[in-house]
Write a protein that holds these residues in place. Structure first.
Motif, PDB file in Angstrom:
ATOM      1  N   GLU A  14       3.106   6.079 -14.966  1.00 21.51           N
ATOM      2  CA  GLU A  14       2.297   5.379 -13.965  1.00 21.51           C
ATOM      3  C   GLU A  14       1.176   6.296 -13.468  1.00 21.51           C
ATOM      4  N   PRO A  15      -0.081   5.928 -13.714  1.00 19.64           N
ATOM      5  CA  PRO A  15      -1.200   6.819 -13.388  1.00 19.64           C
ATOM      6  C   PRO A  15      -1.360   7.140 -11.909  1.00 19.64           C
ATOM      7  N   ASP A  16      -0.892   6.261 -11.039  1.00 17.32           N
ATOM      8  CA  ASP A  16      -1.072   6.489  -9.598  1.00 17.32           C
ATOM      9  C   ASP A  16       0.011   7.366  -8.979  1.00 17.32           C
ATOM     10  N   ASN A  17       1.041   7.676  -9.737  1.00 18.88           N
ATOM     11  CA  ASN A  17       2.126   8.494  -9.200  1.00 18.88           C
ATOM     12  C   ASN A  17       1.711   9.959  -9.119  1.00 18.88           C
ATOM     13  N   ASP A  18       2.055  10.588  -8.033  1.00 18.61           N
ATOM     14  CA  ASP A  18       1.706  11.981  -7.789  1.00 18.61           C
ATOM     15  C   ASP A  18       2.543  12.899  -8.682  1.00 18.61           C
ATOM     16  N   GLN A  19       1.854  13.684  -9.519  1.00 17.17           N
ATOM     17  CA  GLN A  19       2.570  14.586 -10.425  1.00 17.17           C
ATOM     18  C   GLN A  19       3.420  15.600  -9.671  1.00 17.17           C
ATOM     19  N   ARG A  47       0.614   9.170 -21.967  1.00 19.76           N
ATOM     20  CA  ARG A  47       0.326   9.635 -20.606  1.00 19.76           C
ATOM     21  C   ARG A  47       1.445  10.535 -20.098  1.00 19.76           C
ATOM     22  N   ARG A  51       0.876  14.486 -19.222  1.00 21.16           N
ATOM     23  CA  ARG A  51       1.144  14.936 -17.859  1.00 21.16           C
ATOM     24  C   ARG A  51       2.279  15.955 -17.841  1.00 21.16           C
TER      25      ARG A  51
END
Length: 215
Positions: A14-19, A47, A51
């Motif tokens: 999920e691109p909006d999740n904080d790494q 992705r 990440r």
């Protein structure tokens, strides 16, 4: 892949999740978190894979001893055709130099030096940063690194790339300047003097700072 690793994969997809929050499920077990990240480098979700590679580099900086247990995997990634994996492996190896008790960095140094010739500027730039970290952690290797490092500007690239890489070398090696002596210091002085008067301020400014640092 165990349940925690699957959960980590799904979170990173999920691109909006904080790494930075990705490790929450692994608190208290840095080794398990590290192993999960390396396992994700083999997954099909691009992705999540990319990440994970970035998080490995972050972990290598923060907890190098944890990631050092996977140094052979990082060395293998130097042959990767996937840029994100390659770049973060290069970055990670630079961070691991400080805890390299088995002297694996010296063994892999020729491969890293070859990456300075890469056509992709980002590969060369990340390699510059990593090699300087290695010189700082292992000054005994500086003599092998300094020549190819300063010659990175001689490889055929467009003018903009050459400016960026020359400036980057000047800026990064300034960190090592206080430790430089003998042939290494002479090489740095020659490089700094040649570039401090460059018409391009992006090169001249960091080169002048390097020259001042060298005394």
């Amino acid at each position: 892949m165990n349940a925690k690793t699957e959960q980590l994969r799904d979170y990173l997809v999920e691109p909006d999740n904080d790494q930075d929050l990705a490790r929450d499920e692994f608190r208290g077990s840095e080794r398990a978190y590290c192993d999960a990240l390396f396992e994700l480098l083999e997954c099909d979700e691009k992705r999540a894979k990319n990440r994970a590679a970035k998080l490995i580099a972050n972990l290598a900086k923060a907890k190098p001893k944890v990631v050092y247990t996977r140094i052979e995997d990082l060395i293998a990634l130097l042959a990767s055709t996937e840029n994100i994996l390659l770049w973060n492996a290069v970055i990670s190896l630079g961070h691991l130099a400080a805890v390299d008790s088995e002297n694996r960095i010296a063994d892999v140094l020729p491969k890293m030096l070859m990456l300075l010739k890469a056509e992709t500027m980002v590969t060369a730039a990340n390699t510059i940063d990593s090699l300087v970290n290695i010189m700082v952690a292992k000054p005994q290797l500086a003599g092998k690194i300094i020549g190819p490092l300063l010659q990175v500007v001689d490889h055929e690239r467009n003018d903009d790339c050459q400016v960026v890489l020359t400036a980057r070398v000047a800026k990064q090696v300034t960190v090592f300047a206080p430790e430089a002596d003998g042939r290494v210091k002479s090489a740095l002085l020659k490089f700094a003097e040649a570039n401090a008067a460059n018409a391009n301020a992006r090169i001249a400014k960091p080169s002048a700072k390097l020259l001042k640092k060298l005394g």
